[in-house]
Enzyme design. Structure first.
Site, short mmCIF file in Angstrom:
data_model
loop_
_atom_site.label_atom_id
_atom_site.label_comp_id
_atom_site.label_asym_id
_atom_site.label_seq_id
_atom_site.Cartn_x
_atom_site.Cartn_y
_atom_site.Cartn_z
N GLN A 226 1.14 -1.16 0.22
CA GLN A 226 0.23 0.21 -0.36
C GLN A 226 1.15 1.04 0.45
O GLN A 226 1.87 0.79 0.34
CB GLN A 226 -0.93 0.14 0.73
CG GLN A 226 -1.76 -1.09 1.42
CD GLN A 226 -3.37 -1.10 1.86
OE1 GLN A 226 -3.43 -0.04 2.34
NE2 GLN A 226 -3.34 -2.33 2.57
N LYS A 242 2.20 7.82 6.52
CA LYS A 242 0.58 6.73 5.90
C LYS A 242 -0.68 8.05 5.95
O LYS A 242 -0.96 8.25 7.34
CB LYS A 242 0.43 5.03 7.15
CG LYS A 242 1.44 4.53 6.58
CD LYS A 242 1.22 3.76 7.41
CE LYS A 242 2.01 2.14 6.83
NZ LYS A 242 2.54 1.06 7.68
N GLU A 263 -5.13 -0.29 4.97
CA GLU A 263 -4.38 0.47 5.95
C GLU A 263 -5.13 1.40 6.63
O GLU A 263 -4.91 2.24 6.10
CB GLU A 263 -2.51 -0.13 5.98
CG GLU A 263 -1.68 -1.03 5.59
CD GLU A 263 -0.58 -0.57 5.18
OE1 GLU A 263 -0.08 0.05 5.30
OE2 GLU A 263 0.15 -1.95 5.32
N ALA A 346 5.84 8.01 11.56
CA ALA A 346 6.47 7.75 12.64
C ALA A 346 8.06 7.80 12.38
O ALA A 346 8.51 7.65 10.79
CB ALA A 346 6.61 5.74 12.05
N ALA A 347 8.98 7.42 13.23
CA ALA A 347 10.42 8.69 13.24
C ALA A 347 10.44 6.54 12.46
O ALA A 347 10.78 5.91 12.48
CB ALA A 347 11.00 8.55 14.23
N LEU A 349 14.18 4.41 11.40
CA LEU A 349 14.86 4.22 12.04
C LEU A 349 16.20 4.03 11.61
O LEU A 349 15.76 5.43 10.56
CB LEU A 349 14.61 2.44 12.31
CG LEU A 349 13.82 1.66 12.68
CD1 LEU A 349 13.18 0.68 12.78
CD2 LEU A 349 13.58 1.76 14.17
N ASP A 415 -1.77 -9.42 10.34
CA ASP A 415 -0.97 -9.09 9.33
C ASP A 415 0.34 -9.14 10.03
O ASP A 415 1.57 -8.54 9.31
CB ASP A 415 -1.32 -8.52 8.89
CG ASP A 415 -0.67 -7.81 7.41
OD1 ASP A 415 -0.30 -9.26 6.50
OD2 ASP A 415 -0.41 -6.86 6.72
N GLU A 420 11.50 -8.13 12.67
CA GLU A 420 12.64 -7.46 12.16
C GLU A 420 13.74 -7.23 14.02
O GLU A 420 13.26 -6.95 14.69
CB GLU A 420 13.10 -6.31 11.67
CG GLU A 420 12.84 -6.49 10.15
CD GLU A 420 12.76 -5.44 9.45
OE1 GLU A 420 13.33 -4.33 10.06
OE2 GLU A 420 12.07 -5.19 8.32
N ASP A 435 5.02 -1.69 11.86
CA ASP A 435 3.63 -2.08 10.41
C ASP A 435 2.77 -2.39 10.53
O ASP A 435 2.45 -3.63 10.75
CB ASP A 435 4.33 -3.05 9.17
CG ASP A 435 3.98 -3.25 8.22
OD1 ASP A 435 2.67 -1.99 7.64
OD2 ASP A 435 3.87 -3.86 6.94
#
Length: 543
Positions: A226, A242, A263, A346-347, A349, A415, A420, A435
């Site tokens: 998406q 998003k 989403e 979202a910050a 990484l 989902d 990670e 996510d």
């Protein structure tokens, strides 16, 4: 004789004068009564045909007409609040601080509880994800070079910028944390055990930064099913955007498969808050924001593929749809109203060149097929196989995965096919809960299969279990602390990020999780994995 005739002649005028005097006194009394009524009764704003105008005029005239009487009267009238207090708009009411519950803030009480302030070991060199290079020429943060204690102060500048690139701020970052932007401080604070420290002041600064920083560029992020955008800021920070594709209260169609749903931007925000309330600290900070689709995306993007997907809808809204595997078509546009769009940011990484991440396939991954079942759905003893398979056969990886399953069950996220970790820490580290856009899609029903790792393995961290039990109590009820936490997000000004049914579902699902743990303890002697090592001896410590 003369006196009697004189008395009869003067009696009639006296009676007339007395009658006139009585009539005047009655008129004066009626006038005073009407003045008193006007002075004491205020007009209601709800009855005004134009709020904020006719109500204000009515209030002004009544107060003016009674001013002389009020100043001379010895009677003290009860003062009503000005009508303007009842005329605030919906955004003004939403922007006001949420009133604290009786006895104080439940969220503050929760974070002050000993279970959320356990002593932790001082991070050693190998426990930090990144560290600064001491010699000149490094770019921000590195973890490969040894520090040189003898370097002079002049050589202590790790990163310098003269703002030669258009739009970027001039920067000179040194080993002094005070010179670092908030996103860099977040990166440098990542340890083997958590993504951030809830008590770190940089966390609040980063949230404010994401919600207010000027957007320098916006390009579409490659990969994924998406639409997602990568937003760049003048101080070299970035965030993952998003967009809102459906209203916050829209429930997932019960006939859709878990991989066929949109989403949700508010799900990403709520997932971060829930992860923090549970004490996990494994989701990067996420903040809501209102973006101008025209000025902060279309007019500044350098992504030609994205530019080609912009259009104006028949009702005048600016829309775009981007390019991705699913739902990126003119039939599924993202539209402003007419330019304003709700989004989550979202910050990001650390760059993969600095901190490599490893992607792991979840043992409880769904089949993503409309006809086939996954192995764990067919074998009740499936966990016995997982326990013999590295990395789940030692360390905390299994209970880490069960933590993630509990988080997913509480927010209804089916989902979770991969997770990670940071490669530097090997298998001895936390899991990244990334996510979460397909969470909080349905409040009317629960999905028990998400709890399969807990139900099949019957293992849970002691710290997780104690916090869940604490959040089931009235003084720390999960729905209450989540409501209070979400009210801190900028998008709360437009309405609750999670509706009341979604918050009630959290309490219901929490009871289900605790019930699953009780059922496991009835069948197995060793269910609780002690990750606290005697660090907590409070009244909630007994299991």
């Amino acid at each position: 004789m003369w006196r009697s005739s004189l008395g009869r002649s003067t009696r009639s005028p006296c009676l007339v004068l007395a009658g006139l005097s009585l009539a005047l006194h009655l008129l004066l009394a009626l006038f005073c009564l009407s003045v008193l009524r006007r002075a004491c009764v205020l007009p209601l704003s709800s009855s005004s045909s134009v709020p904020g105008q006719s109500a204000r005029r009515s209030y002004s005239s009544s107060s003016t007409s009674s001013a002389a009487f009020a100043s001379s009267s010895s009677h003290k009238l009860l003062k009503s609040p000005p009508v303007e207090e009842h005329l605030e708009t919906a955004p003004e009411r939403a922007a006001k601080p949420v009133p604290k519950v009786k006895g104080g803030s439940k969220l503050e009480a929760l974070f002050s509880h000993p279970l959320y302030n356990l002593p932790r070991p001082e991070p050693q060199e190998d426990d930090r994800l990144l560290r600064l290079k001491s010699h000149q020429g490094g770019r921000g943060a590195e973890d490969e070079e040894d520090e040189d204690e003898d370097k002079s102060a002049a050589d202590d500048n790790e990163w310098q910028s003269s703002s030669e690139e258009a739009g970027y701020d001039s920067a000179e970052w040194t080993s002094d944390a005070g010179t670092h932007p908030p996103w860099l401080r977040l990166h440098l604070a990542i340890t083997r055990w958590e993504l951030y420290d809830r008590r770190d002041p940089a966390l609040a600064e980063l949230s404010h930064y994401l919600a207010t920083q000027r957007v320098l560029n916006a390009v579409q992020k490659t990969g994924g099913t998406q639409l997602k955008l990568l937003m760049s800021f003048p101080n070299y920070g970035q965030a993952l955007l998003k967009p809102m594709k459906q209203t916050r209260d829209t429930e997932t169609n019960s006939n859709l498969f878990y991989f066929s749903d949109f989403e949700r931007h508010n799900a990403e925000i709520a997932a971060f808050h829930l992860d923090r309330v549970l004490g996990f600290h494994r989701i990067p900070p996420v903040v809501g924001r209102f973006i101008n689709v025209t000025g902060e995306i279309r007019d500044i993007t350098t992504d030609r593929r994205l530019t080609r997907t912009f259009f104006t809808s028949p009702v005048g809204n600016v829309c775009f749809y981007g390019q991705c595997e699913s739902y990126c078509s003119i039939e599924h546009p993202v539209c402003g109203r007419p330019h304003t769009l709700e989004v989550s940011l979202a910050a990001m990484l650390p760059d993969l060149n600095l901190a490599t991440r490893r992607s792991w396939r979840s043992p409880w991954r769904r089949s993503y097929s409309r006809t086939k079942l996954a192995p764990w759905e067919k074998d009740p003893a499936y966990c016995d196989t997982v326990k013999r398979t590295p990395p789940y056969n030692q360390g905390t990886r299994l209970v880490d995965l069960i933590d993630m399953a509990i988080l997913d069950f509480l927010m209804g996220n089916m989902d979770r096919h991969h997770y990670e970790t940071f490669e530097k820490f090997g298998n001895d580290t936390f899991l990244l809960h990334l996510d979460n856009g397909r969470a909080f899609g349905c409040h009317s029903r629960d999905e028990p299969s998400i709890l399969a790792p807990l139900q099949q393995c019957c293992r849970v961290r002691r710290s997780t279990f104690l916090r869940l039990r604490l959040l089931s109590r009235p003084g720390f009820r999960l729905s209450d602390v989540m409501r209070e936490s979400l009210a801190q997000d900028p998008l709360h000004a437009a309405g609750p990020l999670l509706s009341s049914p979604h918050l009630s579902a959290l309490d219901r699902r929490l009871d289900t999780v605790l019930g699953a743990v009780r059922a496991c303890r009835d069948r197995h002697p060793h269910v609780v994995y002690d990750d606290m090592g005697g660090r907590y001896h409070g009244p909630d410590g007994t299991l």
